[in-house]
Design a protein around this motif. Structure first.
Motif, PDB file in Angstrom:
ATOM      1  N   THR A  54       0.817  -1.217   0.000  1.00  0.00           N
ATOM      2  CA  THR A  54       0.000   0.000   0.000  1.00  0.00           C
ATOM      3  C   THR A  54       0.847   1.262   0.000  1.00  0.00           C
ATOM      4  OG1 THR A  54      -0.130   0.138   2.422  1.00  0.00           O
ATOM      5  CG2 THR A  54      -1.821  -1.170   1.290  1.00  0.00           C
ATOM      6  N   THR A  85     -10.534  -4.103  -0.621  1.00  0.00           N
ATOM      7  CA  THR A  85     -10.101  -2.714  -0.624  1.00  0.00           C
ATOM      8  C   THR A  85      -9.281  -2.481  -1.887  1.00  0.00           C
ATOM      9  OG1 THR A  85      -8.139  -3.286   0.690  1.00  0.00           O
ATOM     10  CG2 THR A  85     -10.052  -2.500   1.895  1.00  0.00           C
ATOM     11  N   SER A  95      -8.744  -7.864   2.489  1.00  0.00           N
ATOM     12  CA  SER A  95      -8.327  -7.284   3.761  1.00  0.00           C
ATOM     13  C   SER A  95      -9.112  -7.847   4.935  1.00  0.00           C
ATOM     14  CB  SER A  95      -8.503  -5.758   3.734  1.00  0.00           C
ATOM     15  OG  SER A  95      -7.718  -5.182   2.713  1.00  0.00           O
ATOM     16  N   THR A  97      -9.570  -6.795   9.287  1.00  0.00           N
ATOM     17  CA  THR A  97      -9.274  -5.860  10.370  1.00  0.00           C
ATOM     18  C   THR A  97      -9.631  -6.526  11.686  1.00  0.00           C
ATOM     19  OG1 THR A  97      -9.772  -3.977   8.937  1.00  0.00           O
ATOM     20  CG2 THR A  97      -9.745  -3.575  11.311  1.00  0.00           C
ATOM     21  N   ALA A 112      -4.171  -5.167  10.955  1.00  0.00           N
ATOM     22  CA  ALA A 112      -4.781  -5.147   9.621  1.00  0.00           C
ATOM     23  C   ALA A 112      -3.960  -5.999   8.658  1.00  0.00           C
ATOM     24  CB  ALA A 112      -4.876  -3.718   9.107  1.00  0.00           C
ATOM     25  N   ASN A 114      -3.624  -7.055   4.632  1.00  0.00           N
ATOM     26  CA  ASN A 114      -4.003  -6.678   3.263  1.00  0.00           C
ATOM     27  C   ASN A 114      -3.221  -7.537   2.282  1.00  0.00           C
ATOM     28  OD1 ASN A 114      -5.624  -4.309   4.112  1.00  0.00           O
ATOM     29  ND2 ASN A 114      -3.638  -3.502   4.766  1.00  0.00           N
TER      30      ASN A 114
END
Length: 221
Positions: A54, A85, A95, A97, A112, A114
């Motif tokens: 990211t 996402t 993803s 959380t 988190a 991803n």
């Protein structure tokens, strides 16, 4: 904004170890981020593995999920698992959380995960084309943004909600836009009021009066 650290050093070290383990298991396409909710949301990331996914790094700010947790202050939020996402550069991520609670049950941190599934989706699309007679209909995933990008995104959403450019907005339109921003945690971002007031061409005093109008109405309804 909160300051300091909301999680004990030993627990934070354990979360960082878990993050390293998850990322090691699933490889370089898997980013794992640890947010300390006791810190300033502008700098909530205390650990990140495979940040190239990211483009984030330690010391960067909160994502929308973190802002929502701070704004709503849920004591027992439900973990948000296996949702889509998208990064600003177009990567599609799967993803999850996970909310980390302290001894009193209060959420202290967020873990988190991803996973970049962009290439997997390309393979799936190719297979789908071979075996299916109709094209897939992908849902529009939410964006994963840094805190400054998030504020800009929320402002654009508020304008879209009103349905007209700022130059054509009257007072009622601007009140509606400001209330949207308030509901969605925009004012948790450092110095957001300066940017929002300037964007809508109003003073900070007027901006706060719009927010106070909402609070007063809530008390009388």
């Amino acid at each position: 904004m909160r300051g300091g650290s909301g999680i004990e050093r030993e627990r934070l070290d354990l979360l960082c170890q878990v993050a390293e383990g998850i990322a090691g298991q699933f490889g370089s396409s898997c980013e794992v981020v640890v947010h300390d909710l006791g810190r300033d949301p502008d700098h909530s990331i205390v650990a990140v593995v495979n940040g190239h996914v990211t483009g984030r790094k330690v010391g960067d700010g909160a994502s929308r999920v973190v802002l929502e947790q701070l704004r709503n202050n849920h004591q027992t939020p439900r973990d948000h698992l296996c949702y889509l996402t998208r990064t600003p550069d177009g990567k599609l991520l799967k993803s999850s959380t996970i909310y980390i609670r302290g001894g009193q049950g209060t959420v202290e941190a967020i873990l988190a995960i991803n996973y970049d599934i962009s290439r997997l989706m390309m393979v799936e699309s190719a297979i789908e084309e071979l075996v299916s007679t109709k094209e897939p209909q992908p849902a529009e995933p939410e964006k994963i943004l840094n805190i400054n990008d998030l504020l800009e995104d929320l402002i654009q959403q508020s304008v879209a909600l009103v349905g007209k450019p700022v130059a054509m907005m009257n007072k009622e339109d601007k009140v509606r836009a400001v209330r949207f921003l308030s509901r969605n945690g925009a004012f948790l971002v450092t110095k957001s009021s300066d940017k929002i007031a300037k964007y809508f061409g109003i003073s900070k005093y007027t901006l706060y009066s719009y927010i106070d109008m909402k609070q007063q109405e809530g008390k009388t309804t």
